[in-house]
Write an enzyme that holds these catalytic residues in place. Structure first.
Site, PDB file in Angstrom:
ATOM      1  NE  ARG A  42      -3.709  -2.435   0.319  1.00  0.00           N
ATOM      2  CZ  ARG A  42      -4.895  -2.557   0.910  1.00  0.00           C
ATOM      3  NH1 ARG A  42      -5.416  -1.527   1.561  1.00  0.00           N
ATOM      4  NH2 ARG A  42      -5.544  -3.699   0.854  1.00  0.00           N
ATOM      5  CD  GLU A  78      -3.152   3.123   2.476  1.00  0.00           C
ATOM      6  OE1 GLU A  78      -2.732   2.752   3.595  1.00  0.00           O
ATOM      7  OE2 GLU A  78      -4.222   2.733   1.987  1.00  0.00           O
ATOM      8  NE  ARG A 104      -4.306   2.597  14.006  1.00  0.00           N
ATOM      9  CZ  ARG A 104      -5.585   2.575  14.385  1.00  0.00           C
ATOM     10  NH1 ARG A 104      -6.033   1.582  15.118  1.00  0.00           N
ATOM     11  NH2 ARG A 104      -6.402   3.536  14.026  1.00  0.00           N
ATOM     12  CG  HIS A 105      -1.314   2.486   9.143  1.00  0.00           C
ATOM     13  ND1 HIS A 105      -1.773   3.254  10.187  1.00  0.00           N
ATOM     14  CD2 HIS A 105      -2.426   2.021   8.509  1.00  0.00           C
ATOM     15  CE1 HIS A 105      -3.104   3.265  10.177  1.00  0.00           C
ATOM     16  NE2 HIS A 105      -3.518   2.523   9.173  1.00  0.00           N
ATOM     17  CD  GLU A 117      -9.720  -2.725   9.430  1.00  0.00           C
ATOM     18  OE1 GLU A 117      -9.569  -3.388   8.394  1.00  0.00           O
ATOM     19  OE2 GLU A 117      -9.908  -1.491   9.425  1.00  0.00           O
ATOM     20  CB  SER A 128     -11.489  -5.669   6.039  1.00  0.00           C
ATOM     21  OG  SER A 128     -12.638  -5.080   5.477  1.00  0.00           O
ATOM     22  NE  ARG A 177      -3.155  -2.664  11.460  1.00  0.00           N
ATOM     23  CZ  ARG A 177      -4.006  -1.676  11.252  1.00  0.00           C
ATOM     24  NH1 ARG A 177      -5.298  -1.844  11.532  1.00  0.00           N
ATOM     25  NH2 ARG A 177      -3.600  -0.517  10.773  1.00  0.00           N
TER      26      ARG A 177
END
Length: 420
Positions: free
Chosen positions: A201, A203, A209-210, A343, A346, A394
């Site tokens: 990703r 981002e 946490r990313h 989270e 998903s 996670r």
């Protein structure tokens, strides 16, 4: 056993020279062993070799086991031979004993040394057990492990969060998710598949946490709805906790953790219910239809206090492949698995009708022509299906109460870190 002749190999963790006696602490993946050299009883050359060893040099030790209550594990080694396989340079980039602290960047810059520390090694031994547990679960439940492409021609979920690469004379991307391919395998009749592999990703976040590269545990199941795959997910997560608690006792001790296995079934909380909890006492309320921010997630997690599923998300904020309820099209069959702090996964029942799928792709501002390879699989017999993607890092982060996702990844990749 007392008196047994053994051969050990490892690293010189510590040398303590007390004059008449010298202690060499040897370390390997399983722990520490004390090698004891009494000046009057061992060869002088052997004693001098140990006295001048640099810490973290690699050694081979042959000798006899002797019971000694004060030694690690209650035994020591009386050596007959010590061979230096490789001499470590000095000074070391960081202290592997943990007596001298180091910040996270220093630790990551010298990860190979950092991993020699027992608590750090314990995290990844546990992570290995988590992976083994999930694979066992999938095997016991009739899943086939698959491998899908990580170099792709189009975005899985649209948007700009893609890493472009040069693929000969064309542009390609690192895959955001195996989503499209695992759905295509449902059309192929594979019924139950899982994949454990990297996702990417692009981002520009900078949080605890990313990361920009992560390991995702992905599942897709034919002839199933969201309730079916939620049940699989909660059982798989609970089994991972049980297996770690039963098989990783020494590593949990090294981390000072008394692991509690979550009870199943996990609570189900709808998006609307979660929004009400999140907005209680909040200065600026979140509107229905908006995503929940970190503050909201923590408020809901604090109120629930255990793993839970957040269900019935607004259709507009879920990906195009998420199936809406037929009688409530504004509500989707999507869900998130939540730890009280963040989270974890998903998932959803997916759209399996090709016309609806193409329309939902258009509604998200994407061109269905760019997804022709994917849509084609839906026109020739696509069964109803559902699935999820779970972040390995996670799971480990929350299971062990770590402070930073980078502590749960061997060589993390974020916007600033590309090496080692």
């Amino acid at each position: 056993m007392d008196g047994t002749e053994v051969t050990l190999a490892g690293w010189a963790h510590e040398v303590r020279d007390l004059g008449g006696i010298c202690f060499l602490v040897l370390r390997d993946r399983e722990g520490l062993a004390q090698v004891t050299l009494v000046a009057k009883k061992v060869d002088r050359d052997l004693l001098e070799k140990v006295r001048h060893l640099s810490r973290e040099s690699v050694l081979l030790v042959r000798g006899r086991v002797k019971q000694e209550a004060k030694a690690p594990r209650g035994y020591e080694i009386i050596p007959s031979q010590i061979e230096v396989l490789n001499v470590a340079a000095s000074p070391l980039p960081m202290d592997p004993t943990g007596k001298v602290g180091a910040d996270l960047d220093t630790r990551l810059d010298s990860r190979f040394i950092d991993l020699r520390r027992a608590p750090v090694l314990a995290v990844f031994r546990i992570e290995g057990e988590v992976l083994r547990s999930f694979r066992e679960f999938f095997g016991e439940n009739g899943f086939l492990e698959v491998c899908t492409p990580k170099v792709v021609a189009t975005a899985t979920e649209g948007g700009t969060a893609l890493f472009p690469i040069t693929y000969f004379e064309r542009e390609a991307f690192l895959n955001q998710s195996p989503q499209l391919y695992k759905q295509m395998l449902m059309s192929a009749g594979l019924d139950r598949v899982f994949e454990i592999g990297p996702i990417f990703r692009a981002e520009e976040h900078d949080t605890r946490r990313h990361l920009n590269e992560a390991i995702s545990i992905d599942v897709e199941v034919s002839f199933a709805d969201e309730a079916d795959v939620m049940a699989l997910l909660e059982e798989a997560v609970a089994k991972a906790y049980r297996d770690v608690a039963e098989r990783c006792e020494k590593d949990l001790v090294a981390l000072g953790i008394d692991l509690t296995v979550p009870k199943t079934p996990f609570k189900r909380v709808t998006y609307t219910e979660a929004l009400k909890i999140a907005n209680d006492g909040r200065a600026v309320e979140i509107e229905w239809g908006d995503d929940l921010d970190t503050e909201a997630e923590k408020a809901v997690g604090s109120a629930i206090g255990e793993h839970y599923f957040m269900t019935e998300w607004p259709t507009a904020i879920k990906p195009y492949y998420t199936l809406p309820f037929e009688d409530r099209p504004e509500i989707s069959r999507g869900f998130d698995l939540m730890h009280p702090s963040m989270e974890l996964a998903s998932g959803a029942q997916r759209v399996h009708d090709p016309d609806l799928l193409a329309e939902k792709i258009r509604r998200q501002g994407l061109d269905p022509d760019g997804f022709e390879f994917y849509l084609k699989a839906f026109r020739f017999g696509m069964p109803p299906h559902a699935g999820w993607g779970l972040g390995l890092g996670r799971v480990v982060l929350t299971m062990l109460g770590l402070e930073n996702i980078r502590d749960a990844v061997l060589f993390p990749r974020d916007r600033r870190r590309l090496v080692p």
